[in-house]
Scaffold this motif. Structure first.
Motif, mmCIF file in Angstrom:
data_model
loop_
_atom_site.group_PDB
_atom_site.id
_atom_site.type_symbol
_atom_site.label_atom_id
_atom_site.label_comp_id
_atom_site.label_asym_id
_atom_site.label_seq_id
_atom_site.Cartn_x
_atom_site.Cartn_y
_atom_site.Cartn_z
ATOM 1 N N ALA A 30 3.593 -40.995 40.934
ATOM 2 C CA ALA A 30 3.012 -40.933 42.286
ATOM 3 C C ALA A 30 1.512 -40.655 42.220
ATOM 4 C CB ALA A 30 3.766 -39.908 43.125
ATOM 5 N N THR A 31 1.038 -39.692 43.001
ATOM 6 C CA THR A 31 -0.416 -39.499 43.115
ATOM 7 C C THR A 31 -1.061 -39.064 41.798
ATOM 8 O OG1 THR A 31 0.110 -37.350 44.067
ATOM 9 C CG2 THR A 31 -0.544 -39.073 45.591
ATOM 10 N N GLU A 34 -2.832 -41.795 40.036
ATOM 11 C CA GLU A 34 -4.140 -42.227 40.519
ATOM 12 C C GLU A 34 -5.247 -41.561 39.701
ATOM 13 O OE1 GLU A 34 -3.916 -41.390 44.743
ATOM 14 O OE2 GLU A 34 -2.063 -42.565 44.902
ATOM 15 N N ASP A 77 2.590 -25.218 44.796
ATOM 16 C CA ASP A 77 3.949 -25.369 45.318
ATOM 17 C C ASP A 77 4.333 -26.839 45.229
ATOM 18 O OD1 ASP A 77 4.015 -22.740 45.965
ATOM 19 O OD2 ASP A 77 3.557 -23.033 48.094
ATOM 20 N N PHE A 78 5.543 -27.090 44.915
ATOM 21 C CA PHE A 78 6.154 -28.430 44.930
ATOM 22 C C PHE A 78 5.699 -29.328 43.781
ATOM 23 C CE2 PHE A 78 5.256 -27.793 49.711
ATOM 24 C CZ PHE A 78 6.170 -26.773 49.779
ATOM 25 N N PRO A 108 3.773 -34.763 41.242
ATOM 26 C CA PRO A 108 3.092 -34.069 42.330
ATOM 27 C C PRO A 108 4.110 -33.807 43.445
ATOM 28 C CG PRO A 108 2.713 -36.405 42.519
ATOM 29 C CD PRO A 108 3.549 -36.200 41.277
ATOM 30 N N PRO A 109 3.713 -33.156 44.526
ATOM 31 C CA PRO A 109 4.671 -32.986 45.628
ATOM 32 C C PRO A 109 5.146 -34.349 46.129
ATOM 33 C CG PRO A 109 2.725 -31.627 45.968
ATOM 34 C CD PRO A 109 2.429 -32.525 44.814
ATOM 35 N N VAL A 110 6.453 -34.567 46.121
ATOM 36 C CA VAL A 110 7.017 -35.809 46.649
ATOM 37 C C VAL A 110 8.238 -35.480 47.496
ATOM 38 C CG1 VAL A 110 6.249 -37.321 44.781
ATOM 39 C CG2 VAL A 110 8.455 -36.190 44.598
ATOM 40 N N ALA A 111 8.575 -36.380 48.370
ATOM 41 C CA ALA A 111 9.776 -36.212 49.184
ATOM 42 C C ALA A 111 10.226 -37.578 49.651
ATOM 43 C CB ALA A 111 9.495 -35.318 50.376
ATOM 44 N N GLY A 112 11.327 -37.608 50.305
ATOM 45 C CA GLY A 112 11.839 -38.881 50.811
ATOM 46 C C GLY A 112 13.177 -38.639 51.450
ATOM 47 N N ASN B 231 0.046 -30.560 53.590
ATOM 48 C CA ASN B 231 1.182 -30.567 52.675
ATOM 49 C C ASN B 231 1.090 -31.794 51.764
ATOM 50 O OD1 ASN B 231 3.891 -31.231 51.744
ATOM 51 N ND2 ASN B 231 4.492 -29.484 52.974
ATOM 52 N N GLY B 232 1.024 -31.562 50.482
ATOM 53 C CA GLY B 232 0.855 -32.668 49.541
ATOM 54 C C GLY B 232 1.958 -33.701 49.601
ATOM 55 N N ILE B 233 3.121 -33.259 50.053
ATOM 56 C CA ILE B 233 4.268 -34.163 50.117
ATOM 57 C C ILE B 233 3.997 -35.339 51.039
ATOM 58 C CG2 ILE B 233 6.613 -34.308 51.049
ATOM 59 C CD1 ILE B 233 7.034 -31.477 49.837
ATOM 60 N N LYS B 235 1.266 -36.794 51.680
ATOM 61 C CA LYS B 235 0.359 -37.779 51.068
ATOM 62 C C LYS B 235 1.157 -38.753 50.183
ATOM 63 C CE LYS B 235 -3.813 -38.414 48.388
ATOM 64 N NZ LYS B 235 -4.566 -37.960 47.233
ATOM 65 N N ALA B 236 2.090 -38.207 49.412
ATOM 66 C CA ALA B 236 2.901 -39.073 48.552
ATOM 67 C C ALA B 236 3.744 -40.024 49.397
ATOM 68 C CB ALA B 236 3.795 -38.225 47.653
ATOM 69 N N LEU B 237 4.269 -39.531 50.528
ATOM 70 C CA LEU B 237 5.059 -40.390 51.415
ATOM 71 C C LEU B 237 4.205 -41.513 51.986
ATOM 72 C CD1 LEU B 237 7.329 -37.916 53.443
ATOM 73 C CD2 LEU B 237 8.092 -39.822 52.036
ATOM 74 N N ASN B 239 1.426 -42.826 50.641
ATOM 75 C CA ASN B 239 0.985 -43.773 49.603
ATOM 76 C C ASN B 239 2.135 -44.581 49.003
ATOM 77 O OD1 ASN B 239 -1.481 -42.670 50.035
ATOM 78 N ND2 ASN B 239 -1.773 -41.834 47.983
ATOM 79 N N TYR B 240 3.292 -43.957 48.875
ATOM 80 C CA TYR B 240 4.364 -44.610 48.110
ATOM 81 C C TYR B 240 5.671 -44.801 48.884
ATOM 82 C CZ TYR B 240 1.054 -43.545 44.473
ATOM 83 O OH TYR B 240 -0.100 -43.478 43.732
#
Lengths: 113, 591
Positions: A30-31, A34, A77-78, A108-112, B231-233, B235-237, B239-240
């Motif tokens: 993910a980020t 970059e 965090d995350f 990095p912080p990710v979610a979905g 919240n960094g999360i 940003k990932a959502l 971008n990706y």
């Protein structure tokens, strides 16, 4: 950039004795991609830890330290780091020892969902 | 004003009549809106003995008090009905713009009863409602239906929520699609629409949606916007997209592969969010008032559409052993066009692939066959050839051929994209879900894999029942409020309580918020019990309890139901069969 051809120890010195060396595969996602390469091989001295690895990486890739750490020695965090699929938080955190052949994944912080 | 539109439409399709009534104050106070309204109205109106596809079932569309108020990510509406797939009380959630438009048209909810003699659609228009002929729309895809209604009304601002051919054909996992690509996806809500000859609901209007305390709401809005942005999360959502999860779940060795026969897909990178971003992605897209924009608009070859989101990406990809991203995106587009649940359709195909490979069914499909997979999606939607049998879902299909163990489902609904063997609390959440196999009724992936609000060891069962209960109750409240569940990555119960207090004028604190969620959960559970569900159903496929994972860190893990279920029931105030006690029901105002 050293992408694994020139093994370095914790202090950046070249390693000559292969018996003292471990080789890792480091993946980013993910980020983080970059800023750093998606996958690299790195050599370290035996006894190296996740902290050793992150010190090396944040020195190599500008901006990575800021994304990864909230304060020196404290991950944001995350941010999640896996050693062979296991979150190092449930091992010994940043002091988790590295072994030859380890696959380290940096998220990095990710979610979905 | 209190955030609500103030009125509800009751459409009796058998009589061809619509009635408009004020939204009851008690309903607002005890159930907020959205899923809360749907489950309360549904369980009041539908006898537990009815056939979900008979004319006695009811469909409830409901937005929440926070829908369409300009609060970031306040866009959602819910469709509730008795599911023909699971037999449970069901609610399916969708975003986009439709929920906001429904309120601008003047309505918090639409309650549809009976069955029309011929295809119809319901028009919500600035405080009025009308049943219209839809004979000319029958057989059309969701995109064609949407365009045809906009053309008919000569209005490009009207928004349409409709079924495709799969709903008309009563595919048990047919979904409802609004704005061509946003889905109320699960549980076969589209089949119930089809059974009523209801092709669509269209909405337009410019009626005001006002909060009780606009000044206070603006303060809280600024606070939550900042929390979401910081919240960094998010940003990932952006971008990706949600498919950013493909790699992390795979690297954790919990990405179900080839119908849950393993939990690691070596070619995951090829269908990952990162690969989508650098290949087929045209631009990100968001729902009403969204500052995250996790949606993906894609373009490649002659194809254009949206997605794939994480779940269909996984299901058409790794779960079918397929690493062809374009085929996955194309399959997802077919689901949107025909109105198929893009989780149950591919996972039912994965079930067939395993059964065909093992010789349980004679069929040429094999894992990894993208072309064959694409053909099967269309066959299911049209109920052609073997598609007619697959349209009943994996459980009924596998059982028909004597191998129910090949269906990766719970309460007959196909499981989502996480292997519970390596994520114990998630396993409990999906096994006890009151709508069947599910991940968004209590998203335990967040603490157990993604590490927030704190990192919980996914292999440990201790302490998980309490987490599961809290997540399930909080989620029910969020679903009732009209907010997107993704806000829970950044916001806490106090934030939602403050948003609701400022918007509705009702004094709601975090404890009250959770109690509303618990009330919804128990009501849904009670209804399921009346339909014959019990402890025996709060489980997962035998494979997940008995066959250990064989790769990576979770090697040797199975899902350990017995270490958690009794404690979960006790924490819920339920007896050993999972039935709510009188004391619990009294405390929730349900006795």
């Amino acid at each position: 950039m050293n992408a694994g051809n020139e093994p370095v120890g914790e202090n950046g010195a070249l390693l000559n004795n292969t018996q003292d060396r471990i080789t890792l595969t480091v993946k980013s996602f993910a980020t983080f991609r970059e800023i750093m390469d998606p996958q690299i091989r790195m050599d370290f001295l035996k006894g190296a830890t996740i902290r050793t690895l992150l010190t090396e990486l944040t020195g190599r890739y500008e901006g990575l330290g800021e994304l990864m750490f909230a304060a020196p020695g404290t991950l944001r965090d995350f941010v999640n780091i896996l050693k062979n699929g296991r979150n190092v938080h449930f091992l010994a955190g940043l002091d988790t020892p590295l072994d030859d052949g380890d696959v380290i994944a940096l998220f990095p912080p990710v979610a979905g969902g | 004003m209190d955030g609500y539109a103030g009125k509800m439409v009751y459409a009796d399709l058998s009589a061809g009549k619509v009635t408009i009534k004020p939204t009851p104050k008690k309903l607002k106070k005890e159930y907020l809106g959205g899923r809360g309204f749907g489950i309360r109205l549904l369980t009041d109106m539908v006898d537990p003995k009815v056939d979900p596809l008979g004319d006695k079932n009811v469909v409830v569309y409901a937005a929440g008090p926070l829908t369409g108020t300009g609060i970031p990510l306040g866009s959602r509406y819910e469709v509730s009905t008795i599911s023909p797939l699971t037999g449970t009380a069901m609610s399916a959630n969708s975003g986009g713009v439709f929920g906001w438009k429904m309120k601008k048209a003047g309505f918090d909810a639409v309650v549809v009863t009976g069955k029309a003699k011929k295809p119809v659609y319901l028009m919500l228009d600035n405080g009025k409602a009308e049943i219209r002929d839809a004979t000319h729309l029958w057989g059309k895809t969701t995109g064609q239906t949407t365009d045809a209604i906009m053309e008919e009304l000569k209005d490009d601002k009207v928004r349409v929520s409709c079924i495709g051919p799969a709903g008309e054909k009563l595919v048990l996992f047919a979904c409802i699609i609004n704005e061509k690509t946003r889905a109320a996806g699960r549980g076969g809500v589209g089949a119930v629409m089809g059974s009523k000859n209801l092709k669509a609901i269209a909405a337009r209007g410019d009626l005001p949606i006002k909060a009780a305390d606009e000044e206070l709401l603006n303060v809280v809005k600024d606070r939550v916007r900042k929390k979401i942005e910081d919240n960094g999360i998010e940003k990932a959502l952006h971008n990706y997209g949600t498919a950013v999860l493909i790699n992390i779940i795979n690297e954790n060795y919990v990405l179900p592969t080839r119908n849950f026969q393993s939990a690691h897909f070596p070619n995951a990178e090829k269908v990952s969010g990162e690969t989508i971003a650098k290949t087929i992605l045209k631009k990100p897209k968001g729902c009403y008032a969204c500052i995250v924009q996790c949606g993906r608009v894609h373009e490649f070859d002659d194809e254009s559409g949206e997605g794939p989101e994480y779940e269909p990406d996984w299901a058409f990809g790794p779960d079918c052993g397929i690493d062809d991203l374009k085929a996955v995106a194309r399959a997802n587009n077919i689901c949107n066009e025909y109105g198929l649940d893009a989780i149950s359709a591919p996972t039912t195909i994965a079930c067939l692939m395993e059964m065909a490979e093992k010789g349980y069914v004679k069929h040429p499909i094999r894992f990894g066959d993208a072309k064959g997979m694409l053909k099967l999606v269309e066959q299911i939607a049209k109920r052609e050839d073997i598609g007619d049998e697959l349209a009943e879902g994996s459980f009924r299909f596998a059982t028909k051929y004597g191998h129910p163990e090949c269906s990766m489902s719970s309460k007959k609904q196909e499981l989502p994209a996480y292997d519970p063997r390596g994520i114990q609390g998630y396993g409990l959440a999906t096994a006890t879900s009151v709508r069947g196999g599910d991940h968004v009724y209590g998203y335990m992936i967040y603490p157990e894999v993604l590490g927030a609000p704190e990192k919980l060891d996914p292999y440990v069962t201790k302490g998980k029942p309490q987490w599961v209960k809290t997540f399930q109750d909080l989620t029910a409240s969020i679903d009732a409020s009209g907010m997107c569940l993704f806000t829970s990555f950044a916001l806490d119960a106090q934030d939602y309580a403050d948003l609701l207090t400022a918007t509705t004028g009702m004094k709601i604190n975090p404890a009250e918020l959770l109690k509303i969620g618990e009330r919804i959960w128990n009501l849904q559970k009670l209804y399921n019990i009346k339909r014959g569900f019990g402890r025996k159903d709060d489980t997962l496929p035998a494979r997940l309890l008995n066959e250990p994972l064989k790769e990576g860190a979770p090697t040797g893990q199975v899902w350990r139901r017995d270490e958690m279920l009794d404690e979960y029931y006790t924490l819920r105030g339920w007896d050993a069969e999972g039935t709510p006690t009188k004391g619990k029901l009294k405390g929730l105002g349900l006795a």
